[in-house]
Design a protein around this motif. Structure first.
Motif, PDB file in Angstrom:
ATOM      1  N   TYR B  60       0.826  -1.204   0.000  1.00 52.43           N
ATOM      2  CA  TYR B  60       0.000   0.000   0.000  1.00 52.43           C
ATOM      3  C   TYR B  60       0.868   1.264   0.000  1.00 52.43           C
ATOM      4  O   TYR B  60       0.663   2.178  -0.796  1.00 52.43           O
ATOM      5  CB  TYR B  60      -0.911  -0.018   1.229  1.00 52.43           C
ATOM      6  CG  TYR B  60      -1.887   1.124   1.259  1.00 52.43           C
ATOM      7  CD1 TYR B  60      -3.008   1.104   0.435  1.00 52.43           C
ATOM      8  CD2 TYR B  60      -1.688   2.214   2.094  1.00 52.43           C
ATOM      9  CE1 TYR B  60      -3.897   2.148   0.441  1.00 52.43           C
ATOM     10  CE2 TYR B  60      -2.582   3.269   2.107  1.00 52.43           C
ATOM     11  CZ  TYR B  60      -3.677   3.228   1.281  1.00 52.43           C
ATOM     12  OH  TYR B  60      -4.564   4.262   1.285  1.00 52.43           O
ATOM     13  N   LEU B  61       1.872   1.284   0.884  1.00 47.71           N
ATOM     14  CA  LEU B  61       2.735   2.464   0.987  1.00 47.71           C
ATOM     15  C   LEU B  61       3.486   2.717  -0.313  1.00 47.71           C
ATOM     16  O   LEU B  61       3.542   3.845  -0.810  1.00 47.71           O
ATOM     17  CB  LEU B  61       3.747   2.283   2.113  1.00 47.71           C
ATOM     18  CG  LEU B  61       3.253   2.558   3.531  1.00 47.71           C
ATOM     19  CD1 LEU B  61       4.373   2.349   4.529  1.00 47.71           C
ATOM     20  CD2 LEU B  61       2.731   3.995   3.624  1.00 47.71           C
ATOM     21  N   ARG B  63       2.866   1.662  -3.331  1.00 54.91           N
ATOM     22  CA  ARG B  63       2.091   1.926  -4.541  1.00 54.91           C
ATOM     23  C   ARG B  63       1.341   3.248  -4.473  1.00 54.91           C
ATOM     24  O   ARG B  63       0.892   3.748  -5.496  1.00 54.91           O
ATOM     25  CB  ARG B  63       1.109   0.780  -4.806  1.00 54.91           C
ATOM     26  CG  ARG B  63       1.837  -0.506  -5.143  1.00 54.91           C
ATOM     27  CD  ARG B  63       1.028  -1.409  -5.992  1.00 54.91           C
ATOM     28  NE  ARG B  63      -0.333  -1.595  -5.482  1.00 54.91           N
ATOM     29  CZ  ARG B  63      -1.235  -2.318  -6.093  1.00 54.91           C
ATOM     30  NH1 ARG B  63      -0.942  -2.899  -7.234  1.00 54.91           N
ATOM     31  NH2 ARG B  63      -2.427  -2.454  -5.570  1.00 54.91           N
ATOM     32  N   SER B  64       1.201   3.805  -3.277  1.00 61.10           N
ATOM     33  CA  SER B  64       0.442   5.056  -3.169  1.00 61.10           C
ATOM     34  C   SER B  64       1.315   6.299  -3.204  1.00 61.10           C
ATOM     35  O   SER B  64       0.795   7.398  -3.189  1.00 61.10           O
ATOM     36  CB  SER B  64      -0.384   5.095  -1.883  1.00 61.10           C
ATOM     37  OG  SER B  64      -1.027   3.895  -1.666  1.00 61.10           O
ATOM     38  N   THR B  65       2.637   6.123  -3.191  1.00 61.11           N
ATOM     39  CA  THR B  65       3.492   7.308  -3.254  1.00 61.11           C
ATOM     40  C   THR B  65       4.330   7.245  -4.526  1.00 61.11           C
ATOM     41  O   THR B  65       4.651   6.166  -5.009  1.00 61.11           O
ATOM     42  CB  THR B  65       4.437   7.377  -2.037  1.00 61.11           C
ATOM     43  OG1 THR B  65       5.116   6.128  -1.910  1.00 61.11           O
ATOM     44  CG2 THR B  65       3.671   7.659  -0.767  1.00 61.11           C
ATOM     45  N   PRO B  66       4.695   8.429  -5.071  1.00 55.34           N
ATOM     46  CA  PRO B  66       5.482   8.424  -6.308  1.00 55.34           C
ATOM     47  C   PRO B  66       6.884   7.861  -6.059  1.00 55.34           C
ATOM     48  O   PRO B  66       7.439   8.026  -4.973  1.00 55.34           O
ATOM     49  CB  PRO B  66       5.567   9.907  -6.671  1.00 55.34           C
ATOM     50  CG  PRO B  66       4.532  10.589  -5.863  1.00 55.34           C
ATOM     51  CD  PRO B  66       4.332   9.778  -4.641  1.00 55.34           C
ATOM     52  N   LEU B  68       9.546   8.977  -7.191  1.00 52.20           N
ATOM     53  CA  LEU B  68      10.490  10.081  -6.962  1.00 52.20           C
ATOM     54  C   LEU B  68      10.626  10.373  -5.467  1.00 52.20           C
ATOM     55  O   LEU B  68      11.722  10.627  -4.969  1.00 52.20           O
ATOM     56  CB  LEU B  68      10.016  11.325  -7.713  1.00 52.20           C
ATOM     57  CG  LEU B  68      11.052  12.419  -7.928  1.00 52.20           C
ATOM     58  CD1 LEU B  68      12.213  11.906  -8.771  1.00 52.20           C
ATOM     59  CD2 LEU B  68      10.443  13.639  -8.587  1.00 52.20           C
ATOM     60  N   VAL B  69       9.509  10.336  -4.728  1.00 53.66           N
ATOM     61  CA  VAL B  69       9.557  10.554  -3.283  1.00 53.66           C
ATOM     62  C   VAL B  69      10.415   9.479  -2.630  1.00 53.66           C
ATOM     63  O   VAL B  69      11.246   9.763  -1.752  1.00 53.66           O
ATOM     64  CB  VAL B  69       8.139  10.523  -2.677  1.00 53.66           C
ATOM     65  CG1 VAL B  69       8.191  10.630  -1.162  1.00 53.66           C
ATOM     66  CG2 VAL B  69       7.299  11.636  -3.230  1.00 53.66           C
ATOM     67  N   PHE B  72      14.113  10.155  -3.319  1.00 55.48           N
ATOM     68  CA  PHE B  72      14.618  11.292  -2.541  1.00 55.48           C
ATOM     69  C   PHE B  72      14.716  10.954  -1.057  1.00 55.48           C
ATOM     70  O   PHE B  72      15.641  11.380  -0.379  1.00 55.48           O
ATOM     71  CB  PHE B  72      13.726  12.522  -2.741  1.00 55.48           C
ATOM     72  CG  PHE B  72      14.006  13.256  -4.026  1.00 55.48           C
ATOM     73  CD1 PHE B  72      14.756  12.667  -5.032  1.00 55.48           C
ATOM     74  CD2 PHE B  72      13.515  14.534  -4.232  1.00 55.48           C
ATOM     75  CE1 PHE B  72      15.016  13.330  -6.218  1.00 55.48           C
ATOM     76  CE2 PHE B  72      13.780  15.210  -5.420  1.00 55.48           C
ATOM     77  CZ  PHE B  72      14.519  14.612  -6.412  1.00 55.48           C
ATOM     78  N   LEU B  73      13.728  10.203  -0.564  1.00 55.31           N
ATOM     79  CA  LEU B  73      13.758   9.805   0.851  1.00 55.31           C
ATOM     80  C   LEU B  73      15.029   9.016   1.156  1.00 55.31           C
ATOM     81  O   LEU B  73      15.686   9.237   2.166  1.00 55.31           O
ATOM     82  CB  LEU B  73      12.547   8.934   1.169  1.00 55.31           C
ATOM     83  CG  LEU B  73      11.384   9.608   1.867  1.00 55.31           C
ATOM     84  CD1 LEU B  73      10.232   8.637   2.022  1.00 55.31           C
ATOM     85  CD2 LEU B  73      11.806  10.125   3.236  1.00 55.31           C
ATOM     86  N   GLY B  77      17.156  11.798   2.387  1.00 61.39           N
ATOM     87  CA  GLY B  77      16.608  11.649   3.732  1.00 61.39           C
ATOM     88  C   GLY B  77      17.495  10.854   4.672  1.00 61.39           C
ATOM     89  O   GLY B  77      17.819  11.316   5.776  1.00 61.39           O
ATOM     90  N   TYR B 111       5.037  -3.733  -6.582  1.00 61.76           N
ATOM     91  CA  TYR B 111       4.185  -3.986  -7.742  1.00 61.76           C
ATOM     92  C   TYR B 111       4.249  -5.449  -8.170  1.00 61.76           C
ATOM     93  O   TYR B 111       3.239  -6.068  -8.483  1.00 61.76           O
ATOM     94  CB  TYR B 111       4.598  -3.086  -8.916  1.00 61.76           C
ATOM     95  CG  TYR B 111       4.174  -1.658  -8.727  1.00 61.76           C
ATOM     96  CD1 TYR B 111       2.938  -1.219  -9.179  1.00 61.76           C
ATOM     97  CD2 TYR B 111       5.001  -0.738  -8.095  1.00 61.76           C
ATOM     98  CE1 TYR B 111       2.539   0.082  -9.008  1.00 61.76           C
ATOM     99  CE2 TYR B 111       4.607   0.569  -7.908  1.00 61.76           C
ATOM    100  CZ  TYR B 111       3.378   0.980  -8.371  1.00 61.76           C
ATOM    101  OH  TYR B 111       2.982   2.274  -8.190  1.00 61.76           O
ATOM    102  N   LEU B 164       7.809  -0.936 -17.423  1.00 62.95           N
ATOM    103  CA  LEU B 164       7.653   0.201 -16.509  1.00 62.95           C
ATOM    104  C   LEU B 164       8.953   0.481 -15.758  1.00 62.95           C
ATOM    105  O   LEU B 164       9.306   1.636 -15.522  1.00 62.95           O
ATOM    106  CB  LEU B 164       6.528  -0.075 -15.509  1.00 62.95           C
ATOM    107  CG  LEU B 164       5.122   0.133 -16.054  1.00 62.95           C
ATOM    108  CD1 LEU B 164       4.090  -0.339 -15.045  1.00 62.95           C
ATOM    109  CD2 LEU B 164       4.912   1.595 -16.372  1.00 62.95           C
TER     110      LEU B 164
END
Lengths: 237, 244
Positions: B60-61, B63-66, B68-69, B72-73, B77, B111, B164
């Motif tokens: 869930y985590l 697949r729900s965030t891009p 790119l985030v 970068f994290l 981060g 995925y 992809l």
């Protein structure tokens, strides 16, 4: 932890308001591009289903290109080349000035172009899902082409296409993060700027992730709701 | 990373210098991600609730965030913490390419695990029962009965995932990896011509075309029984066995 709290304070001292404004831009770009994508997708589906020789190939070319080329490259091509192309077209109409796309225009054009390819496939599938007999029956009732289109085809295609379009929406929403590379201050760009000036990247990228999570989860709920409403007249086993 | 052309004679050769990075990122994250995904899919189907919840939350985590985030994290981060900088992981997390591989791997794992889960669930339960009745243990059942069929079922979906991921490697260019995307972007910024971007696009198209052909070939090799039906040779009538 306290330090994080103060970084994320609302107002001038913290970054919460900026991040939320970024989320607003993200949502705006996503909504416009998604809408543009549906318009392109409807046209694309018509092209792909056309019975005129070689015309469907154009549609195939479009979807194959978009699905085979990284979205980032597409965005760069429109960012660097869009202005040039627009100037060339404008010249034909006798306008000699300088044209440059701003970040929002670039983003919407690029994401609309990309999501249009996915919507094309979704809408094409939905059109094919309408039983042929219904169109024949409508013809037999003496309905004109236009009546057949807006009374028989469109309502059913819209219903069949909903789940697929929901996926396209999620894709488009996440793709908006790529627009940060051309400088639109959506969530990603804002998080990048904030972490650059505070040297605390973790807080802001986690915040960005949470904002995206909220947007995808909420919009998923909306789509589920719309699907239920759209299918209220359908009897299920 | 190897350089294909030390002194590129034209833009094609210049862009081709980014090809090894694109291929390395795609191949390593897909290979690593596949194994992790099989494990994650098994967790998702496990009878132990906390394991199931973990797998569900992970998917869930991610697949729900891009992507790119996620990149970068990991790249920006994690490096901010002194604990990370002092740990044995720092030699890896300091390097942009390891961060890119890590992010791409974790992303594709989410995925791919859903694709594999679909495959695993498509195996009819009767076959598992039959295998049990033959006295097969859990490992043998998985290896000989469940997994081969699940893979065949999952292959078309996995082919999409490969394409992809090849496309997704271009995001590594945002954290200084000199892949085809970054080389093309730099060249475009320097020359004000979008030709390099078109050339990079052509390269990606070619790789993706080859990848889809490869998957189609594997699919063909793995399903001899469908092939026979296609060539027109009729199979003996088996009554209602094939009823769906």
């Amino acid at each position: 932890m306290l330090e994080w709290m103060s970084l994320l304070a609302w107002g001038d001292s913290g970054w919460s308001d900026e991040m939320v404004r970024g989320a607003g831009w993200t949502l705006l770009v996503a909504v416009i591009s998604f809408a543009l994508g549906i318009v392109i997708g409807a046209g694309g589906a018509a092209v792909k289903l056309s019975r005129v020789p070689f015309v469907p190939l154009l549609g195939d070319l479009y979807t194959t290109l978009v699905r085979g080329i990284p979205d980032l490259i597409t965005i760069y091509i429109i960012f660097f080349g869009g202005g040039q192309a627009a100037m060339a077209v404008a010249k034909l109409f006798g306008y000699d000035g300088y044209i440059e796309f701003d970040a929002l225009t670039t983003g919407v054009l690029a994401l609309g172009f990309i999501s249009g390819a996915y919507s094309t496939e979704v809408i094409r599938g939905a059109v094919l899902a309408v039983p042929k007999g219904q169109i024949e029956a409508a013809k037999a009732c003496g309905m004109s082409r236009w009546t057949r289109f807006h009374r028989i085809l469109v309502p059913q295609v819209a219903r069949y296409a909903l789940p697929g379009l929901g996926n396209v929406w999620q894709l488009t929403l996440k793709d908006t993060s790529l627009i940060s590379v051309v400088g639109l201050t959506e969530i990603m760009r804002q998080a990048f700027v904030a972490s650059g000036s505070t040297k605390q990247p973790m807080v802001f990228f986690v915040t960005a992730a949470v904002l995206y999570l909220a947007l995808t989860s909420l919009s998923n709920k909306v789509f589920n709701r719309v699907e239920i409403v759209a299918n209220r007249g359908v009897r299920r086993a | 990373m190897v350089t294909l052309f030390d002194e590129p004679a034209n833009t094609w050769e210049l862009i081709a210098n980014g090809l090894p990075w694109t291929l390395t990122l795609a191949a390593s994250s897909l290979a690593l991600g596949f194994f992790l995904a099989v494990g994650l899919a098994l967790l998702r189907l496990s009878p132990v609730p906390p394991l199931r919840w973990f797998a569900y939350g992970y998917v869930y985590l991610f697949r729900s965030t891009p992507l790119l985030v996620q990149i970068f994290l990991i790249y920006y981060g994690l490096g901010q913490f002194e604990a990370v900088q002092k740990s044995f992981l720092w030699p890896f997390l300091r390097e942009a390419h390891w961060c890119a591989i890590l992010a791409l791997t974790l992303n594709t794992t989410a995925y791919t695990s859903e694709i594999i889960r679909g495959g695993l669930q498509s195996v009819p339960w009767g076959q598992v029962e039959a295998a049990k009745a033959c006295g097969m243990g859990l490992g043998l059942r998985f290896r000989r009965v469940i997994f081969p069929q699940a893979i065949r079922q999952a292959l078309p979906g996995y082919g999409n995932e490969i394409v992809l991921m090849i496309k997704s490697t271009s995001l590594a260019s945002t954290i200084t990896i000199l892949d085809m995307t970054l080389i093309a972007r730099k060249e475009t910024s320097a020359t004000f011509s979008i030709e390099p971007l078109f050339i990079a696009a052509a390269f990606y198209l070619a790789i993706n075309f080859l990848a889809t052909r490869l998957v189609m070939w594997v699919e063909f090799r793995l399903s001899p029984e469908l092939r026979e039906a296609k060539t027109g040779k009729t199979l003996p009538d088996q009554g209602v066995v094939g009823a769906r």
